[in-house]
Scaffold this motif. Structure first.
Motif, PDB file in Angstrom:
ATOM      1  N   VAL A   1       0.836  -1.201   0.000  1.00 40.73           N
ATOM      2  CA  VAL A   1       0.000   0.000   0.000  1.00 40.73           C
ATOM      3  C   VAL A   1       0.869   1.248   0.000  1.00 40.73           C
ATOM      4  O   VAL A   1       0.612   2.203  -0.748  1.00 40.73           O
ATOM      5  CB  VAL A   1      -0.961  -0.006   1.213  1.00 40.73           C
ATOM      6  CG1 VAL A   1      -1.626   1.339   1.410  1.00 40.73           C
ATOM      7  CG2 VAL A   1      -2.007  -1.096   1.050  1.00 40.73           C
ATOM      8  N   VAL A   2       1.924   1.255   0.800  1.00 41.26           N
ATOM      9  CA  VAL A   2       2.834   2.405   0.836  1.00 41.26           C
ATOM     10  C   VAL A   2       3.509   2.573  -0.516  1.00 41.26           C
ATOM     11  O   VAL A   2       3.650   3.693  -1.023  1.00 41.26           O
ATOM     12  CB  VAL A   2       3.864   2.248   1.972  1.00 41.26           C
ATOM     13  CG1 VAL A   2       4.973   3.270   1.852  1.00 41.26           C
ATOM     14  CG2 VAL A   2       3.177   2.356   3.316  1.00 41.26           C
ATOM     15  N   GLU A   3       3.924   1.468  -1.128  1.00 46.65           N
ATOM     16  CA  GLU A   3       4.566   1.526  -2.438  1.00 46.65           C
ATOM     17  C   GLU A   3       3.614   2.089  -3.488  1.00 46.65           C
ATOM     18  O   GLU A   3       4.001   2.931  -4.311  1.00 46.65           O
ATOM     19  CB  GLU A   3       5.022   0.123  -2.835  1.00 46.65           C
ATOM     20  CG  GLU A   3       5.776   0.046  -4.127  1.00 46.65           C
ATOM     21  CD  GLU A   3       6.197  -1.385  -4.430  1.00 46.65           C
ATOM     22  OE1 GLU A   3       6.055  -1.792  -5.594  1.00 46.65           O
ATOM     23  OE2 GLU A   3       6.656  -2.079  -3.509  1.00 46.65           O
ATOM     24  N   ALA A   4       2.357   1.653  -3.457  1.00 47.35           N
ATOM     25  CA  ALA A   4       1.371   2.167  -4.407  1.00 47.35           C
ATOM     26  C   ALA A   4       1.121   3.658  -4.179  1.00 47.35           C
ATOM     27  O   ALA A   4       1.010   4.433  -5.136  1.00 47.35           O
ATOM     28  CB  ALA A   4       0.074   1.391  -4.282  1.00 47.35           C
ATOM     29  N   TYR A   5       1.052   4.074  -2.937  1.00 47.82           N
ATOM     30  CA  TYR A   5       0.858   5.487  -2.615  1.00 47.82           C
ATOM     31  C   TYR A   5       2.028   6.322  -3.123  1.00 47.82           C
ATOM     32  O   TYR A   5       1.837   7.401  -3.698  1.00 47.82           O
ATOM     33  CB  TYR A   5       0.689   5.650  -1.104  1.00 47.82           C
ATOM     34  CG  TYR A   5       0.483   7.070  -0.664  1.00 47.82           C
ATOM     35  CD1 TYR A   5      -0.720   7.722  -0.897  1.00 47.82           C
ATOM     36  CD2 TYR A   5       1.496   7.776  -0.028  1.00 47.82           C
ATOM     37  CE1 TYR A   5      -0.918   9.030  -0.502  1.00 47.82           C
ATOM     38  CE2 TYR A   5       1.318   9.084   0.368  1.00 47.82           C
ATOM     39  CZ  TYR A   5       0.114   9.704   0.137  1.00 47.82           C
ATOM     40  OH  TYR A   5      -0.069  10.996   0.519  1.00 47.82           O
ATOM     41  N   GLN A   6       3.234   5.820  -2.947  1.00 41.66           N
ATOM     42  CA  GLN A   6       4.400   6.555  -3.422  1.00 41.66           C
ATOM     43  C   GLN A   6       4.412   6.640  -4.953  1.00 41.66           C
ATOM     44  O   GLN A   6       4.807   7.666  -5.515  1.00 41.66           O
ATOM     45  CB  GLN A   6       5.681   5.901  -2.914  1.00 41.66           C
ATOM     46  CG  GLN A   6       5.890   6.103  -1.436  1.00 41.66           C
ATOM     47  CD  GLN A   6       7.064   5.321  -0.888  1.00 41.66           C
ATOM     48  OE1 GLN A   6       7.552   4.389  -1.522  1.00 41.66           O
ATOM     49  NE2 GLN A   6       7.505   5.685   0.304  1.00 41.66           N
ATOM     50  N   GLU A   7       3.973   5.583  -5.620  1.00 42.97           N
ATOM     51  CA  GLU A   7       3.872   5.626  -7.088  1.00 42.97           C
ATOM     52  C   GLU A   7       2.853   6.677  -7.525  1.00 42.97           C
ATOM     53  O   GLU A   7       3.074   7.386  -8.507  1.00 42.97           O
ATOM     54  CB  GLU A   7       3.482   4.257  -7.637  1.00 42.97           C
ATOM     55  CG  GLU A   7       4.610   3.258  -7.675  1.00 42.97           C
ATOM     56  CD  GLU A   7       5.699   3.669  -8.637  1.00 42.97           C
ATOM     57  OE1 GLU A   7       5.402   4.158  -9.747  1.00 42.97           O
ATOM     58  OE2 GLU A   7       6.884   3.506  -8.264  1.00 42.97           O
ATOM     59  N   ILE A   8       1.754   6.781  -6.813  1.00 39.32           N
ATOM     60  CA  ILE A   8       0.745   7.791  -7.154  1.00 39.32           C
ATOM     61  C   ILE A   8       1.321   9.181  -6.966  1.00 39.32           C
ATOM     62  O   ILE A   8       1.084  10.076  -7.778  1.00 39.32           O
ATOM     63  CB  ILE A   8      -0.524   7.579  -6.302  1.00 39.32           C
ATOM     64  CG1 ILE A   8      -1.241   6.307  -6.752  1.00 39.32           C
ATOM     65  CG2 ILE A   8      -1.455   8.775  -6.398  1.00 39.32           C
ATOM     66  CD1 ILE A   8      -2.371   5.893  -5.861  1.00 39.32           C
ATOM     67  N   LEU A   9       2.091   9.368  -5.900  1.00 40.67           N
ATOM     68  CA  LEU A   9       2.689  10.687  -5.665  1.00 40.67           C
ATOM     69  C   LEU A   9       3.696  11.065  -6.747  1.00 40.67           C
ATOM     70  O   LEU A   9       3.895  12.236  -7.036  1.00 40.67           O
ATOM     71  CB  LEU A   9       3.369  10.722  -4.296  1.00 40.67           C
ATOM     72  CG  LEU A   9       2.426  10.733  -3.092  1.00 40.67           C
ATOM     73  CD1 LEU A   9       3.255  10.723  -1.804  1.00 40.67           C
ATOM     74  CD2 LEU A   9       1.520  11.944  -3.125  1.00 40.67           C
ATOM     75  N   ARG A  10       4.347  10.070  -7.345  1.00 41.41           N
ATOM     76  CA  ARG A  10       5.335  10.341  -8.386  1.00 41.41           C
ATOM     77  C   ARG A  10       4.724  10.612  -9.744  1.00 41.41           C
ATOM     78  O   ARG A  10       5.422  11.050 -10.656  1.00 41.41           O
ATOM     79  CB  ARG A  10       6.285   9.142  -8.513  1.00 41.41           C
ATOM     80  CG  ARG A  10       7.309   9.111  -7.418  1.00 41.41           C
ATOM     81  CD  ARG A  10       8.336   8.029  -7.687  1.00 41.41           C
ATOM     82  NE  ARG A  10       8.483   7.292  -6.451  1.00 41.41           N
ATOM     83  CZ  ARG A  10       8.495   5.996  -6.317  1.00 41.41           C
ATOM     84  NH1 ARG A  10       8.382   5.212  -7.358  1.00 41.41           N
ATOM     85  NH2 ARG A  10       8.608   5.425  -5.146  1.00 41.41           N
TER      86      ARG A  10
END
Length: 96
Positions: free
Chosen positions: A84-93
């Motif tokens: 979930v954290v990885e997906a959130y960071q991808e969205i932020l990028r």
């Protein structure tokens, strides 16, 4: 205000009205709640078995099974959290 912004707002409002209310979110919420209840149940059984083993009321094999099950449950939660954290960071990028 720019015309493109007004058009984007209008399209967004139309899409928001066309989307069914509560259909996708409720099933995800139910699945999440069921997952967390299963996790809590597994951890509680592990604690109960450990408590019984300390007082001499449980088989050592049952204790090992309960601890292994608890460890697997915690590792699963950590993996889901990391994803979930990885997906959130991808969205932020993502470029806007």
């Amino acid at each position: 205000m720019d015309i493109k912004n007004v058009q984007a707002a209008r399209v967004y409002a139309d899409a928001k009205l066309a989307a069914p209310v509560g259909s996708a979110g409720s099933s995800a919420e139910d699945a999440g709640a069921e997952f967390l209840q299963s996790l809590v149940g597994t951890l509680q059984r592990g604690e109960d078995t450990a408590r019984a083993a300390m007082t001499g009321n449980a088989d050592p094999h049952a204790l090992v099974e309960a601890l292994a099950s608890s460890q697997t449950a915690v590792e699963t939660v950590v993996t889901v959290r990391d994803r979930v954290v990885e997906a959130y960071q991808e969205i932020l990028r993502m470029p806007v």
